[in-house]
Design an enzyme around this catalytic site. Sequence first.
Site, short mmCIF file in Angstrom:
data_model
loop_
_atom_site.label_atom_id
_atom_site.label_comp_id
_atom_site.label_asym_id
_atom_site.label_seq_id
_atom_site.Cartn_x
_atom_site.Cartn_y
_atom_site.Cartn_z
N GLU A 1 60.17 37.03 49.03
CA GLU A 1 61.10 36.72 47.95
C GLU A 1 60.93 35.29 47.43
OE1 GLU A 1 64.96 37.89 49.53
OE2 GLU A 1 64.60 39.95 48.89
N GLU B 1 76.96 42.27 52.82
CA GLU B 1 76.31 42.23 51.50
C GLU B 1 76.37 43.58 50.77
OE1 GLU B 1 72.28 40.87 51.63
OE2 GLU B 1 71.94 41.26 49.51
N ASP C 1 66.84 47.11 53.32
CA ASP C 1 67.60 45.87 53.28
C ASP C 1 69.09 46.11 53.53
OD1 ASP C 1 68.33 43.29 52.97
OD2 ASP C 1 67.85 43.13 50.84
C1 GCV Z 1 68.66 35.24 52.26
C2 GCV Z 1 68.21 40.21 50.55
C3 GCV Z 1 69.34 39.36 50.05
C4 GCV Z 1 68.96 37.89 49.97
C5 GCV Z 1 68.49 37.45 51.35
C6 GCV Z 1 67.33 38.35 51.78
C7 GCV Z 1 66.84 38.00 53.18
O1 GCV Z 1 67.19 40.25 49.60
O2 GCV Z 1 69.79 39.85 48.82
O3 GCV Z 1 70.06 37.16 49.55
O4 GCV Z 1 68.09 36.10 51.33
O5 GCV Z 1 67.75 39.68 51.77
O6 GCV Z 1 67.25 38.69 54.11
O7 GCV Z 1 66.06 37.09 53.34
#
Ligand code: GCV
Length: 659
Positions: free
Chosen positions: A267, A374, A346
């Site tokens: 990411e 989340e 995720d």
């Molecule tokens: C900390 C997902 C979340 C991100 C998070 C990522 C991760 O994509 O939306 O906010 O980043 O997971 O676990 O690294």
Amino acid sequence: MSDAHPMWLRPGPIPGLAGGAVLITGDDPLLDTVRAEARAAGMHLVGPDQPAALVRISIDRASGGAPGTETGFVLTGDGERTVVVAGGASGALCGWFEIVRRAATGRLHEPGTTRHEPAQAVRILDHWDNIDVHPVMGQVERGYAGGSIFFDAGRVRDDLSRVAAYARLLASIGIDRVAINNVNVHAREARLLTDDLADVARIAAEFRPWGIRLHLSVSFASPIVLGGLETSDPLEPAVRAWWREAADRVWAAIPDFGGFVVKADSEGQPGPFADGRDHADGANLLAEAVAPHGGLVHWRAFVYNHTQDWRDRTTDRARAAFDHFTPLDGRFADNVIVQVKHGPMDFQVREPVSPVLAAMPHTRVALELQVTQEYTGQQRHAVYLAPMWREVLDFAPFGAAGPTIADLAAAGGGIAAVSNVGDDGFWTGHPLAQANLYAFGRLAWDATLDPAAILDEWIALTFGSGASGSDGEIAAVVHELLDDSWSTYESYTAPLGVGFMVTPGTHYGPSVDGYEYSPWGTYHFADRDGIGVDRTVATGTGYAGQYPEPWASTYESLDTVPDELLLFFHHVPYSHRLHSGSTVIQHIYDTRFAGVERVDAMVDMWQRLDGRIDGDLFARVRDRLTEQQRSAREWRDHVNTYFLRKSGIADERGRAIHP
Ligand code: GCV
């Protein structure tokens, strides 16, 4: 101490212990912590000439009665007194908190001898806290409980009393490590490793009396962004030297520092791919730097292509971690822990267990859970996650006769989770979300604990229980409200394991096609005929083949795939009949209607407690439940309407959908 809600450690004398004598033998800072706790519980400390003390705690590393680990302990009750013999000072602290739990649940001095030791040797909480307030993510990424308890106004807080209270809470559930900053390491936060070390050391000092080690998330590009080097190539001698010096400086400032957490090539975070190296090269670079200090590197396996073309049906994000990491098995240094999210996507409300956890026998692999909600209601919805975690921990990748995920983690890297606390007065936004933090610690300690029993323990500690003389009605309502709440949440959100369907960015609330034409690899492929992702070996992406038997075959076949994961593994017509007997489309309609009814019942249940518990707490939960009720209706109507429009198939029961 802070004036925040005390969570599960209510202040003041503990009934059954207060007024009694306690004998604590030994000399260690952690034992001083136990002494202070015993005093705060209303006990008086006595010397060895008073062997009849109500509670006796000592350390015996060698004798037959002593447990195998520092943190373990043997507890013996005789109906009137309790004796704890611990393997080390941390075991004595854990033993004390076991006594506190027993006092709250009516089992104080219960006759018999029990042996206690943590199933997972590494039990770490990860914070996704930023120092600065990030323009999109706020201060705590995916945090739903206010700002950071560690950072404020662009630096480490002066007043760390919340951290002290937090450390005590975590110690009481056996957490032994905390990473204080976000795995997405922005420019300001990168400097925690260098400029801010003295302040980081102040945080570590708050954790130390509770036997908890501090970890930092670091940027793989640190040699460039902090050291001024031209590269962060893991095979470059200057880069290796930079990391060694960085590690030496950290341990000089914090002698019990735990190690680094790294999100690399994920990411947008930098990583070894930039120099044509792989994740083993990257992880081993840091491992070499921390090894002389006994440090760990938690290297995350959350690696996938987040710039995928949605038109490309051959790329499957679910495959990515396995494809990247399993070829590297055996190449990671001993002090590297590869940290794997529990599912291949995720942290969705329902995913299969990640096949990576079973596919790296020569690597220390840790299970990563997400306590912060989340994708599970963002601490506005009451969702007790322990039943989901227990399913993950119990999963036996090689079949019932083989090891479980809990066994595999215990043999390797232990367990990690993303914390759900912030500077909110109730710590977790939704006061009932405190139960998730509690349950994570308890399951990390003992994966065989029953989620319902953990819930009752948390309720007894937090609200009091019938056994300790308070209100049994409160306990009954809170239990009923939370016990099945994960399945309730699942029933009104994304169906049958398909995942996502959330508002892009915030990840809160329904947006069925929100991620459908995005680069994130998160698709459901609904059309007029059917829905789901074909991940079979025969006709799909082949993801099902990443599992060992019996699961590869179980997931591959429509005859055996569990209903709740059907759409994760298969694309089927809406008329496909589930094992439950219902069709996919009718299941979608029925469960969404039922889910909203269950939330309505939750609202009514809570109302029964009006006037019986603290007004602020009552109001906070009531307000959150009202939002959950609104949001659940929104989910129901979006999802049902979307699929009615797509499929043209009416609800068998003729309920109101919006065509
Ligand atoms: C900390 C997902 C979340 C991100 C998070 C990522 C991760 O994509 O939306 O906010 O980043 O997971 O676990 O690294």
